[in-house]
Design an enzyme around this catalytic site. Structure first.
Site, short mmCIF file in Angstrom:
data_model
loop_
_atom_site.label_atom_id
_atom_site.label_comp_id
_atom_site.label_asym_id
_atom_site.label_seq_id
_atom_site.Cartn_x
_atom_site.Cartn_y
_atom_site.Cartn_z
N GLU A 53 11.39 -13.66 42.14
CA GLU A 53 12.19 -13.86 43.37
C GLU A 53 11.89 -12.75 44.28
OE1 GLU A 53 14.75 -15.60 39.99
OE2 GLU A 53 13.08 -14.07 40.19
N ARG A 197 -5.71 -16.79 22.17
CA ARG A 197 -5.31 -15.61 21.60
C ARG A 197 -4.54 -14.65 22.55
NH1 ARG A 197 -10.22 -14.05 17.25
NH2 ARG A 197 -9.93 -15.54 15.81
N GLU A 295 -3.58 -18.78 12.02
CA GLU A 295 -5.00 -19.32 12.33
C GLU A 295 -5.59 -19.69 10.57
OE1 GLU A 295 -8.09 -17.61 14.49
OE2 GLU A 295 -7.25 -17.86 16.31
N GLY A 297 -5.13 -18.95 6.13
CA GLY A 297 -5.78 -20.18 5.56
C GLY A 297 -4.77 -21.41 5.33
N LEU A 301 -1.00 -22.15 6.36
CA LEU A 301 -0.68 -23.39 7.10
C LEU A 301 0.18 -24.12 6.67
CD1 LEU A 301 -4.11 -23.30 8.54
CD2 LEU A 301 -2.16 -22.88 9.91
#
Length: 353
Positions: A53, A197, A295, A297, A301
């Site tokens: 703004e 990234r 990312e 392993g 994940l």
């Protein structure tokens, strides 16, 4: 599309220019319209600097027109003193008669207070124009403040036969076997990953990924900021000659034994490995890390997936086969988009709600 939506869409376009540079602040764009024409616009360019703004109002050459203009902004103007003065105050000071807002800012120090200040000054305020798009743009910011954790992006590449890595002989004569060809995707996909990234606050890998691949986890093939590196090494298995210990980028290493800091390298002690993910996320929240890419392993994940601690997943499927190796994570999510990147398929998933 009506006029309000048209100018809000321009706000969103401007706001995206701040991606990767304004966190932990939200991305905000602002447009000022007089008599059907844009007379000023701006966006939040960098954390700690002027908000959208302010930049938009300062860009208007004839300030007398502000008293007869409409200000468009994708997020509720702030009403508190932070790194900069409140934007709501500036709007009131310039007697702008109408303000159109994409969505309310749920951050506790704002959360309706900016809108209230504008209305109390007699300004005509409209809220909720392109609200869905405005919320989506700042999904990192809202997740961080509403869920008290970073926005979590899972990313991996798998072969057509469903493997994330080749079969490895983990140790030969006391040395880890790293000299294997396990690359799955094309150079163009790699460049895209480096762009991603640069857009997030942090990037994380587990012990085996750091050991097997020796990744740098930085931005080499794209222009932008390097994310904070986050490494899980609970039992101190990683040799100090790996890239993640080179101190070139701020790095957090989660360990069961160490609590120390040296330059860009910080070891954070985990209290209980059973609650590893929660402890990591709590620590990242304390450090004001708003978003993170996981990312690898496969085990790390899958831990995030099994605990439903993820917001989106980006999965490459390369044009190759390993025949045997480490299975890719199993994901239960909504496929929301699909792209072809050179010879690779790229799938985007979101949590099933």
């Amino acid at each position: 599309m009506n006029f309000d939506e048209k100018y809000l869409l321009r706000c969103l376009e401007l706001a995206k220019n701040g991606l990767g540079n304004v966190a932990p602040n939200p991305m905000v764009g602002c447009v000022i319209v007089f008599d059907g024409k844009i007379i000023g616009e701006g966006y939040h360019q960098e954390y700690g600097k002027a908000h959208a703004e302010v930049n938009a109002i300062h860009s208007v050459k004839d300030k007398s027109l502000l008293k007869r203009s409409t200000l468009y902004v994708n997020l509720e103007p702030c009403a508190h003193f932070g790194k900069t003065p409140p934007c709501a105050n500036l709007i009131v000071e310039h007697h702008i008669p109408r303000v159109v807002i994409g969505c309310v800012d749920s951050f506790s120090e704002v959360s309706g207070k900016g809108i209230e200040k504008l209305k109390n000054a007699g300004i005509d305020v409209s809220v909720g124009v392109l609200e869905k798009e405005s919320l989506e743009l700042n999904k990192r910011f809202f997740t961080f403040h509403n869920k008290k954790r970073p926005y979590i992006i899972l990313k991996w590449a798998e072969t057509k036969d469903g493997f994330i890595d080749v079969e490895r002989i983990t140790e030969i004569a006391g040395q880890t076997n790293n000299e294997v060809d396990n690359w799955i995707t094309s150079p163009l996909s790699k460049q895209l990953v480096h762009k991603w990234r640069s857009e997030e606050a942090a990037i994380m890998v587990g012990t085996n990924t750091a050991l097997n691949d020796n990744p740098q986890l930085n931005v080499r093939e794209w222009k932008g900021k390097n994310p904070t590196r986050v490494v899980v090494d609970l039992h101190d298995r990683l040799p100090q000659n790996l890239y993640v210990f080179d101190k070139s980028v701020p790095t957090l290493v989660f360990s069961l034994t160490k609590q120390e800091q040296e330059n860009n390298l910080t070891f954070v002690k985990i209290n209980d490995s059973k609650y590893l993910i929660k402890e990591i996320l709590d620590e990242l929240y304390k450090r004001n890390i708003q978003s993170i890419i996981i990312e690898g392993g496969a085990t790390l994940l899958q831990s995030f997936i099994d605990q439903n601690l993820w917001d989106e997943a980006r999965v490459f499927v390369g044009n190759n086969y390993f025949k045997k190796g480490l299975n890719a994570p199993v994901l239960n999510g909504n496929l929301v988009a699909k792209q072809i990147i050179d010879s690779d398929d790229l799938m985007f998933y979101k949590q099933i709600k």
